[in-house]
Design a protein around this motif. Structure first.
Motif, PDB file in Angstrom:
ATOM      1  N   VAL A 144      -3.245   2.870  -1.721  1.00 33.42           N
ATOM      2  CA  VAL A 144      -3.681   1.973  -2.791  1.00 33.42           C
ATOM      3  C   VAL A 144      -2.624   0.888  -2.992  1.00 33.42           C
ATOM      4  CG1 VAL A 144      -5.077   3.693  -3.978  1.00 33.42           C
ATOM      5  CG2 VAL A 144      -2.647   3.495  -4.518  1.00 33.42           C
ATOM      6  N   THR A 192       0.157  -1.171  -4.711  1.00 35.84           N
ATOM      7  CA  THR A 192       1.101  -0.757  -5.747  1.00 35.84           C
ATOM      8  C   THR A 192       2.202  -1.800  -5.916  1.00 35.84           C
ATOM      9  OG1 THR A 192       2.555   0.438  -4.202  1.00 35.84           O
ATOM     10  CG2 THR A 192       0.711   1.669  -5.192  1.00 35.84           C
ATOM     11  N   LYS A 220       0.845  -1.192   0.000  1.00 36.29           N
ATOM     12  CA  LYS A 220       0.000   0.000   0.000  1.00 36.29           C
ATOM     13  C   LYS A 220       0.893   1.259   0.000  1.00 36.29           C
ATOM     14  CE  LYS A 220      -4.099  -1.912   0.216  1.00 36.29           C
ATOM     15  NZ  LYS A 220      -4.954  -1.680   1.384  1.00 36.29           N
ATOM     16  N   GLU A 227      -0.233   1.712  -9.458  1.00 34.87           N
ATOM     17  CA  GLU A 227      -1.362   1.064  -8.796  1.00 34.87           C
ATOM     18  C   GLU A 227      -1.782  -0.175  -9.585  1.00 34.87           C
ATOM     19  OE1 GLU A 227      -6.010   2.087  -7.560  1.00 34.87           O
ATOM     20  OE2 GLU A 227      -4.750   3.594  -8.543  1.00 34.87           O
ATOM     21  N   ARG A 246      -4.379  -3.799  -9.591  1.00 37.00           N
ATOM     22  CA  ARG A 246      -5.544  -4.498  -9.065  1.00 37.00           C
ATOM     23  C   ARG A 246      -5.601  -5.885  -9.700  1.00 37.00           C
ATOM     24  NH1 ARG A 246      -7.872  -1.428  -4.830  1.00 37.00           N
ATOM     25  NH2 ARG A 246      -7.570   0.782  -5.351  1.00 37.00           N
ATOM     26  N   GLY A 247      -6.091  -6.851  -8.935  1.00 46.40           N
ATOM     27  CA  GLY A 247      -6.255  -8.193  -9.470  1.00 46.40           C
ATOM     28  C   GLY A 247      -5.234  -9.190  -8.991  1.00 46.40           C
ATOM     29  N   VAL A 298      -3.198  -7.926 -14.920  1.00 47.11           N
ATOM     30  CA  VAL A 298      -3.618  -7.042 -13.826  1.00 47.11           C
ATOM     31  C   VAL A 298      -4.218  -5.777 -14.427  1.00 47.11           C
ATOM     32  CG1 VAL A 298      -1.929  -7.900 -12.164  1.00 47.11           C
ATOM     33  CG2 VAL A 298      -1.311  -6.028 -13.701  1.00 47.11           C
ATOM     34  N   ARG A 299      -4.952  -5.045 -13.580  1.00 42.57           N
ATOM     35  CA  ARG A 299      -5.488  -3.736 -13.960  1.00 42.57           C
ATOM     36  C   ARG A 299      -4.602  -2.653 -13.363  1.00 42.57           C
ATOM     37  NH1 ARG A 299      -9.710  -6.437 -11.880  1.00 42.57           N
ATOM     38  NH2 ARG A 299      -9.847  -4.975 -10.114  1.00 42.57           N
TER      39      ARG A 299
END
Length: 355
Positions: A291, A293, A71, A332, A334-335, A321-322
């Protein structure tokens, strides 16, 4: 014909006899060089089958470095170059038509405060001539005191209505005095003399506020949208001078002639500058806090979607990943599970495997 051949033949025989003596040593030496070269080549040639190409391996035998999702706070900034300038002059315009009289003691170079009275404008109201003749009224100040040294509206300007109709019209002039106030504080740079005639909307004086501003010109087309509504504050530095001071956004101007956008920024009073100094100002246009990272070196891609190499035991797995915001060092993502270990410096060949 016999004597001719007797002369030529000895010459021919002599050439045939002498030429082998000259050529033979050269041929012997050349053959010796060829034999030696062949022996050297034969000795240096490797014996046995030709070696096979080894597979591509990493330079280090140690396990590749891996990282996990962490994060972090991400900030995205836009940097704009600019130039230091003195604050521009402010033009004070007259809301009325009449005679301008500057305030007592006011002159070019005088310092005034915001809202201070810098002069008055005398206007003249003209009622109908019939009303003036019947009443026999004289001009008055309308309740506002006339400034020192200004015409009071008596005598020839506002005498008793007598004689012709023109004199009667002049006699009915009712002067009004309107104060002109400074919209900003600063130094007076232009000022007309007492009694100057002015019209509505005309400039009556100019005031230059103290201090300096930075005019930062946005040249990167990709930054225009981000700076459509710039932050109210930014961090700036003087090239070759002080750095890290805060500037305040004042206004944004657009020149339709060349399509340039200029941001006007106020320089703090405690920063010593002069006109012409070059600056660089960083605007934080977006921020993301707390977030997930990864380092940008671990991700293939920059925006939208990307791929990483997840180490599952001893087996690398390419995972989609997103991607979100990045600040140049971290991005950043996500996934990914929180405990997933990802190659920090994947090779291009690591992404050849199917995800």
């Amino acid at each position: 014909m016999g004597p001719r051949w007797m002369v030529v033949r000895p010459v021919v025989v002599r050439l045939i006899v002498v030429r082998p003596k000259v050529v033979r040593p050269v041929v012997v030496r050349l053959c010796a060089v060829l034999v030696v070269t062949a022996c050297v080549v034969a000795c240096s040639a490797p014996s046995g089958p030709a070696p096979q190409k080894s597979p591509l391996v990493r330079a280090s035998s140690s396990p590749p470095e891996t990282v996990v999702v962490e994060k972090a706070d991400l900030y995205r900034a836009r940097e704009v170059a600019g130039v230091v300038e003195r604050r521009p002059e402010r033009v004070v315009r007259s809301p009325w038509s009449g005679t301008f009289t500057p305030a007592r003691g006011l002159g070019r170079g005088s310092t005034v405060g915001k809202g201070a009275t810098v002069g008055v404008i005398r206007t003249c109201a003209m009622p109908g001539p019939a009303a003036a003749v019947s009443s026999g009224a004289t001009a008055d100040t309308g309740g506002a005191p006339a400034p020192s040294g200004a015409s009071t509206g008596t005598g020839t300007d506002a005498g008793t209505a007598t004689g012709t109709g023109l004199e009667a019209a002049t006699a009915t002039c009712a002067p009004r005095w309107h104060a002109v106030r400074a919209p900003v504080g600063g130094s007076v740079t232009a000022l007309p003399g007492s009694g100057a005639q002015t019209t509505e909307g005309a400039a009556v004086l100019r005031i230059r506020p103290p201090g300096y501003v930075i005019r930062a010109t946005v040249t990167d087309p990709a930054a225009l949208y981000d700076l459509m509504r710039p932050p109210q504050t930014a961090r700036s530095r003087i090239v070759g001078g002080p750095a890290g001071f805060t500037v305040r956004f004042e206004r944004r101007t657009y020149d339709p002639a060349d399509g340039s956008v200029v941001l006007v920024l106020a320089v703090p009073a405690d920063i010593v500058v002069v006109e012409g100094l070059h600056t660089s100002t960083a605007f934080v246009v977006s921020r993301r806090t707390d977030v997930p990272t990864l380092p940008v070196t671990a991700v293939q891609g920059t925006t939208g979607s990307g791929r990483v190499v997840v180490v599952d035991g001893d087996r690398p797995v390419v995972t989609s990943v997103r991607l979100g915001q990045h600040d140049g060092s971290r991005v950043e993502v996500r996934g990914l599970p929180a405990a997933a270990r990802v190659l920090r410096f994947p090779l291009a060949s690591d992404f050849l495997a199917a995800p």
